[in-house]
Design an enzyme around this catalytic site. Sequence first.
Site, short mmCIF file in Angstrom:
data_model
loop_
_atom_site.label_atom_id
_atom_site.label_comp_id
_atom_site.label_asym_id
_atom_site.label_seq_id
_atom_site.Cartn_x
_atom_site.Cartn_y
_atom_site.Cartn_z
N GLU A 73 33.41 45.77 23.10
CA GLU A 73 32.72 46.09 21.83
C GLU A 73 33.68 46.76 20.88
O GLU A 73 33.66 46.50 19.68
CB GLU A 73 31.51 46.99 22.09
CG GLU A 73 30.66 47.27 20.85
CD GLU A 73 31.28 48.30 19.90
OE1 GLU A 73 31.19 48.12 18.67
OE2 GLU A 73 31.87 49.28 20.39
N GLU A 74 34.52 47.65 21.40
CA GLU A 74 35.42 48.41 20.52
C GLU A 74 36.38 47.48 19.77
O GLU A 74 36.83 47.80 18.68
CB GLU A 74 36.22 49.44 21.32
CG GLU A 74 35.36 50.52 21.99
CD GLU A 74 34.67 51.45 20.98
OE1 GLU A 74 34.94 51.33 19.77
OE2 GLU A 74 33.85 52.27 21.42
N ASP A 77 32.95 48.99 27.52
CA ASP A 77 34.38 49.35 27.41
C ASP A 77 34.58 50.78 26.92
O ASP A 77 33.71 51.40 26.31
CB ASP A 77 35.12 48.37 26.48
CG ASP A 77 34.44 48.20 25.12
OD1 ASP A 77 33.22 48.38 25.00
OD2 ASP A 77 35.15 47.88 24.14
ZN LIG Z 1 33.14 53.03 19.49
ZN LIG Z 2 30.28 52.52 20.76
#
Ligand SMILES: [Zn+2]
Ligand SMILES: [Zn+2]
Length: 447
Positions: free
Chosen positions: A175-176, A108
């Site tokens: 992930e963010e 992402d």
């Molecule tokens: Zn990041």
């Molecule tokens: Zn990252």
Amino acid sequence: MRTLVLSAIILLSSSLAFPTGAQQSLDALIAREINSLVETYKMLHAAPELSHREEKTATFFAGQLRALGYTVTERMGKFDRPEWVGYGVVAVIKNGDGPTVLVRADMDALPVEEKTGLAYASKVRTKNDAGQEVGVMHACGHDVHMTAMLGTAKILSELKNQWRGTLVLVGQPAEETIDGARAMLKDGLYTRFPKPDYAIALHDSPDFAAGTISITPGYALASSTNVDIKILGVGGHGSRPESTKDPIVLAAQVVLGLQTIVSRENSPLDPAVITVGSFHGGTRYNIIPDEVNLQLTVRAYKEDVRQRLLVAIERVTIGIAIAAGIPAERAPIVKVSETEVTTATYNNPELTERIASTLAKALGQENVVKGSPIMSSEDFGYLSLDQQIPTTYFFIGASDGTKLKQSKAAGVPMPSLHSALFAPVPETTLRTGVKAMTSAVLELMKK
Ligand SMILES: [Zn+2]
Ligand SMILES: [Zn+2]
């Protein structure tokens, strides 16, 4: 086909130049791939997608892995919000008996408007979940991670005579927003697919020169927990404080009170952070409002430390409200998020030492440093299932070495991860990423 013929010629000439040694042949394979990897990187960089929306990225990524002979599953991941599709990709390749190794790359990008001015800079704009128009940028370098994984995947598929076991490559969404790894586990990452004996991941970093690696045994990244505090007062006219309970003053005291938790209640040997990142209350000069809302991030390595911090935050907040004479029915509401939370990233020391010495052999001892732990967070740690599965996570340098030296000398830091100016040096960073990850996997799966 043209590239195939060309590749064969390059491979032949490289292997003539370096007739022996596994390292040389790995270098030659990377040399053969690097132009196409840089092209892939620039293409991914120009087309970033926000967390929970990695549809095109994941389709491309899955297609590439399928073409390399991996058995690929798409649309993996179950999020708490039903409208979010899990765009996770799992690519498996079996090569006889042996260990199962998982390698993870995140996919992402961020709501950041790119300002690098690069020819391949992102011009993508979209609406975020709140309906605001935002620029989108791979400002954390997840495009580097995906490209390095594709290079690794290709080389390992060609070097099957050098390893055995089952390789599981994971393209992780979100992930963010630190919910992608959990979403994939919830959707059966370890039950529908082989459960790994080891899991590894890399992340790019502007703090190190391209060509170098930083790896930290033990705790490497902190856990992160979001906390909301609603401080309730009794509003009224700004000229008549005696008829109110002012939540602004109360909230200010809470912010200061929280500072003593880390400094006075926590062992100095246990790193911890409590940051109040947002403070909202009131509308006008002369109105004492009814409430103030605070948003906190809480960081720690150890789970018992995290638990103690959360208990203390609630105790201090409620205690200050009692001291101010806030009635019980207007007591502050402290809410610990169950979704905006992530575990610490713990690098299994034995595995980390093993990978560090492998990387030192592959890249030169001088290019592999033992890094210091940081209080940033990641959701990769979930893949260890509370440290049951040995995992390790290392940084690959992404900065031009000369510019990095100049920036250190001038005391002006390089643009950080998440900066609109973050611009990894593509070729060297990718070469290093592919070489590091390929060498790490070959070490864990060697014949
Ligand atoms: Zn990041
Ligand atoms: Zn990252």
